[in-house]
Design a protein around this motif. Sequence first.
Motif, short mmCIF file in Angstrom:
data_model
loop_
_atom_site.label_atom_id
_atom_site.label_comp_id
_atom_site.label_asym_id
_atom_site.label_seq_id
_atom_site.Cartn_x
_atom_site.Cartn_y
_atom_site.Cartn_z
N THR A 38 1.00 5.70 -3.78
CA THR A 38 1.10 6.04 -2.42
C THR A 38 2.23 7.23 -2.27
O THR A 38 2.63 7.55 -1.42
N ARG A 97 -3.87 9.75 -5.53
CA ARG A 97 -2.81 9.52 -4.50
C ARG A 97 -3.85 8.71 -3.40
O ARG A 97 -4.98 9.29 -2.91
N GLN A 99 -3.64 8.38 -0.12
CA GLN A 99 -3.99 9.18 1.23
C GLN A 99 -4.64 10.36 0.96
O GLN A 99 -5.23 10.68 1.90
N THR A 110 -2.26 -4.27 -2.69
CA THR A 110 -1.08 -3.58 -2.97
C THR A 110 -0.05 -4.27 -3.74
O THR A 110 0.03 -5.60 -3.68
N VAL A 115 4.46 -0.36 -0.04
CA VAL A 115 3.27 0.41 -0.35
C VAL A 115 2.24 -0.27 0.65
O VAL A 115 1.34 0.30 1.21
N GLN A 118 2.58 1.44 3.89
CA GLN A 118 1.99 2.94 3.79
C GLN A 118 0.50 3.12 3.59
O GLN A 118 0.15 3.94 4.56
N VAL A 119 -0.04 1.92 3.04
CA VAL A 119 -1.68 2.01 3.02
C VAL A 119 -1.99 1.55 4.26
O VAL A 119 -3.09 2.10 5.00
N ASP A 122 -1.63 4.53 6.64
CA ASP A 122 -2.69 5.61 6.43
C ASP A 122 -4.22 5.26 7.14
O ASP A 122 -4.69 6.22 7.62
#
Length: 194
Positions: A38, A97, A99, A110, A115, A118-119, A122
Amino acid sequence: MASSQLRVAVVCRSNQNRSMEAHHILNRRGFNVRSFGTGTHVKLPGRTRDKPNIYDFRTTYEQMYNDLVKRDEYFYRQNGILHMLDRNKRIKPRPERFQNCQDQFDLILTCEERVYDQVVEDLYSREQETCQPVHVVNVDIEDNEEEATLGAFLICKLCQYIQLSDDMENEIDELLLKLEEKSNRTFLHTVCFY
């Protein structure tokens, strides 16, 4: 659910150590797996802690390997980075990546809470198209060779539990609790939709 039917993604920061070790183990067990990072760049340890080797996600594992051999083959062989890159290049050509991936998964695992955040962020930012659920589970794994291996086996065990499940949607919470008790770890879990 057959292991090849369960679509699994494993995500860490740079798609180098933790996600790739899990990718390696799950792939050997017949799972349909992909791995991702990520971060904005791929970072590998450098000669000092404050000077990592930084690469673009388009850089292949082979190119990283060759670059580090040129910089200091003995050092990067001793600290295990060349061994890790050698494993990685046998699995896929380059890091990916998360994203930038539009593929859909049933389960995203994850390797650290940042992370995971972030996932989830997204996935929430994407426009919902199919309303297909995806379970996002965080398994905190310290970023070193030994913990990456132990974490990969824990991730594999979770995937095997889900594989044997008759109804993942209704049984995943129970399966996570069972694995938390066995592993003495706590998992984060949420459901997002595509």
